[in-house]
Scaffold this motif. Sequence first.
Motif, PDB file in Angstrom:
ATOM      1  N   ASN A 391       0.827  -1.207   0.000  1.00  0.00           N
ATOM      2  CA  ASN A 391       0.000   0.000   0.000  1.00  0.00           C
ATOM      3  C   ASN A 391       0.861   1.256   0.000  1.00  0.00           C
ATOM      4  O   ASN A 391       0.629   2.177  -0.794  1.00  0.00           O
ATOM      5  CB  ASN A 391      -0.934  -0.024   1.224  1.00  0.00           C
ATOM      6  N   ASN A 395       1.089   3.761  -3.194  1.00  0.00           N
ATOM      7  CA  ASN A 395       0.720   5.179  -3.015  1.00  0.00           C
ATOM      8  C   ASN A 395       1.866   6.089  -3.458  1.00  0.00           C
ATOM      9  O   ASN A 395       1.644   7.088  -4.152  1.00  0.00           O
ATOM     10  CB  ASN A 395       0.400   5.480  -1.553  1.00  0.00           C
ATOM     11  N   LYS A 398       2.016   6.066  -7.142  1.00  0.00           N
ATOM     12  CA  LYS A 398       0.805   6.667  -7.704  1.00  0.00           C
ATOM     13  C   LYS A 398       0.830   8.185  -7.584  1.00  0.00           C
ATOM     14  O   LYS A 398       0.402   8.906  -8.468  1.00  0.00           O
ATOM     15  CB  LYS A 398      -0.385   6.103  -6.924  1.00  0.00           C
ATOM     16  N   PHE A 399       1.339   8.677  -6.437  1.00  0.00           N
ATOM     17  CA  PHE A 399       1.302  10.125  -6.202  1.00  0.00           C
ATOM     18  C   PHE A 399       2.641  10.822  -6.512  1.00  0.00           C
ATOM     19  O   PHE A 399       2.846  11.966  -6.130  1.00  0.00           O
ATOM     20  CB  PHE A 399       0.847  10.420  -4.768  1.00  0.00           C
ATOM     21  N   ASP A 423       8.589   9.663  -1.145  1.00  0.00           N
ATOM     22  CA  ASP A 423       8.388  10.027  -2.551  1.00  0.00           C
ATOM     23  C   ASP A 423       8.607  11.519  -2.734  1.00  0.00           C
ATOM     24  O   ASP A 423       8.773  12.251  -1.755  1.00  0.00           O
ATOM     25  CB  ASP A 423       6.984   9.604  -3.025  1.00  0.00           C
ATOM     26  N   SER A 441     -11.180   7.894   2.968  1.00  0.00           N
ATOM     27  CA  SER A 441     -10.818   9.313   2.824  1.00  0.00           C
ATOM     28  C   SER A 441      -9.693   9.460   1.801  1.00  0.00           C
ATOM     29  O   SER A 441      -8.689   8.741   1.845  1.00  0.00           O
ATOM     30  CB  SER A 441     -10.422   9.923   4.164  1.00  0.00           C
ATOM     31  N   GLN A 442      -9.934  10.384   0.890  1.00  0.00           N
ATOM     32  CA  GLN A 442      -8.964  10.667  -0.168  1.00  0.00           C
ATOM     33  C   GLN A 442      -8.839  12.184  -0.283  1.00  0.00           C
ATOM     34  O   GLN A 442      -9.839  12.887  -0.168  1.00  0.00           O
ATOM     35  CB  GLN A 442      -9.465  10.090  -1.500  1.00  0.00           C
ATOM     36  N   ALA A 443      -7.589  12.648  -0.485  1.00  0.00           N
ATOM     37  CA  ALA A 443      -7.399  14.099  -0.593  1.00  0.00           C
ATOM     38  C   ALA A 443      -8.194  14.630  -1.784  1.00  0.00           C
ATOM     39  O   ALA A 443      -8.864  15.663  -1.702  1.00  0.00           O
ATOM     40  CB  ALA A 443      -5.925  14.422  -0.743  1.00  0.00           C
ATOM     41  N   GLY A 453      -8.064   4.301  -6.670  1.00  0.00           N
ATOM     42  CA  GLY A 453      -7.932   4.019  -5.242  1.00  0.00           C
ATOM     43  C   GLY A 453      -9.271   4.023  -4.553  1.00  0.00           C
ATOM     44  O   GLY A 453     -10.257   4.500  -5.105  1.00  0.00           O
ATOM     45  N   THR A 454      -9.262   3.456  -3.351  1.00  0.00           N
ATOM     46  CA  THR A 454     -10.516   3.320  -2.617  1.00  0.00           C
ATOM     47  C   THR A 454     -10.566   4.204  -1.382  1.00  0.00           C
ATOM     48  O   THR A 454     -11.603   4.376  -0.773  1.00  0.00           O
ATOM     49  CB  THR A 454     -10.660   1.866  -2.142  1.00  0.00           C
ATOM     50  N   GLY A 455      -9.417   4.689  -0.953  1.00  0.00           N
ATOM     51  CA  GLY A 455      -9.375   5.448   0.302  1.00  0.00           C
ATOM     52  C   GLY A 455      -9.383   4.505   1.505  1.00  0.00           C
ATOM     53  O   GLY A 455      -9.603   4.939   2.643  1.00  0.00           O
ATOM     54  N   GLY A 457      -6.778   1.929   1.792  1.00  0.00           N
ATOM     55  CA  GLY A 457      -5.438   1.362   1.966  1.00  0.00           C
ATOM     56  C   GLY A 457      -4.770   1.762   3.277  1.00  0.00           C
ATOM     57  O   GLY A 457      -4.309   0.898   4.037  1.00  0.00           O
ATOM     58  N   LEU A 458      -4.723   3.052   3.569  1.00  0.00           N
ATOM     59  CA  LEU A 458      -4.014   3.509   4.787  1.00  0.00           C
ATOM     60  C   LEU A 458      -4.751   3.093   6.057  1.00  0.00           C
ATOM     61  O   LEU A 458      -4.124   2.754   7.064  1.00  0.00           O
ATOM     62  CB  LEU A 458      -3.816   5.022   4.760  1.00  0.00           C
TER      63      LEU A 458
END
Length: 501
Positions: A391, A395, A398-399, A423, A441-443, A453-455, A457-458
């Motif tokens: 994860n 991330n 991805k970011f 990163d 939750s996703q920014a 993404g699903t929000g 993972g973290l």
Amino acid sequence: MKLRDLSIVRKLGLLLAFNTAIAVIAIALVFSVGTAVNRYQAAQEQLMAMANVIGENSRAALAFSDPESARKILLSLRNKLEIESARLTDSSGNEFATAIFSTAEGATKPLLEELTTLLFPDRLTVANRIQDGNNTVGGIELTAHLSNIWLDLMESLALMVLIAIALSALAVFFGLRMRRIVTDPILSLADVSHRVSRERDYSLRATKVGNDEIGALVDDFNRMLSEIEIRDEALRRERESLEERVEQRTADLKLAMETAERANKVKSEFLATVSHELRTPLTAIAGSIGLVSGGALGELPAQIHQMLLIAQKNSQRLTFLINDLLDVEKLMAGKLQFDMVCQEVMPLVEQALVANQSYAEQFGVTYTLTHRSDGVLVEVDAQRLHQVLANLLSNAAKFSDAVAQVEVSVHQYESRVRIEVRDHGAGIPIEFHSRIFQKFSQADASDTRQRGGTGLGLAISRELVERMGGTIGFHSEPGQGAIFYFELPMKPAQVETERAA
Ligand code: ADP
């Protein structure tokens, strides 16, 4: 015992005795002083009259210068009025004749007499001139002692004191016998007040005897008790209704909790069933698409191949989502099993890097291991640790911006090992920091977001790390990229040696 601590009955007795004694002593004093003054004046007058008579009788003796006759006249005063001495002087003031009567002078006086001579004048002297027409032919001087007067006075005073004591005793005796009129209502009030405070029975009442101050006090006391009784009753009723309300609320709450638990169970079952039911056909779809796009059915036109790649990518995203949902569900229900094994951390990190490399390549990102900690042991479930690393690594890729590097490092701090993924992407907006580990939750939660993404993972990663006894966190400043890390407790090397044996 102090006076103020005595019972009211005793105080009353003392008061009566004191007042009576003071009154009798005051009367005795006034009476005695009056008597003393009267007797003193009477003695003075009597002595003066005697001096006149003796003076008259002695005139001839003086005229004929016959002191012998004069002395005889003076001696006639013997046994008169406590007279101590009599003295005649001639016209020049020289002594003419003297008579001194035997007194107890020099003999030891009784104590009382001694005392009176100290307090009062013990002698009275009167002097008079003896006249013959207008001529003074001589003088007479009589001295009497007064101790008998004072002794009488002292005796009567002593008698008065005795009477005072007797009267005080009588006053106390009768006063105490009559005290019930005053003290009984007070004592009964005190008794009721004592019972009220001991038994907490506010229905008790004090009995009113008369309409005096104590009667008013009894009225006030009873009124106060009535008020307390009313308030007590109101309080009792309020408490009862409160208890009823609490019971009702507790029952409501229990019902609500049961309903919520049932709903939660239904939701979990639904989620598990739906996810499972989705996963099976999805696996078949993804497999089929994979085969077709891989050329299993022959060469495909470029456009169809492109479409199939999109379909493949999206079916993969769906699979991830379903897997995440199932994980969350299991974690929340406490159903996720952990197979905790003591093992070296470095191989686990390296395997994760290899496994995720192809995913990173989609974004043109390369993973670099910048620091190693060989030989460090941790007790973890390898599959769950892999999931956490996957994860964080995905991330980071991805970011990240295109053609970037993601640095991975493993450091050892005292009894912990820290695995860091750094990163150089856009970083995490400050306002999102507090929510980043929450589920879903996703920014960038917009429909138009670029990254998948699903929000979840973290949220899943934090739960997994904590279940394995570690902690997870991050540092990020907008525009500066992000560092995600987790720390695990290190196991002593000895444990590994034992397991190997
Ligand atoms: P997902 O990645 O599936 O959306 P996560 O729980 O892994 O869900 O991440 C939640 C959100 O946290 C992401 O949507 C993203 O907004 C933010 N995030 C996570 N890692 C990074 C990162 N390395 N850089 C920037 N943002 C990140």
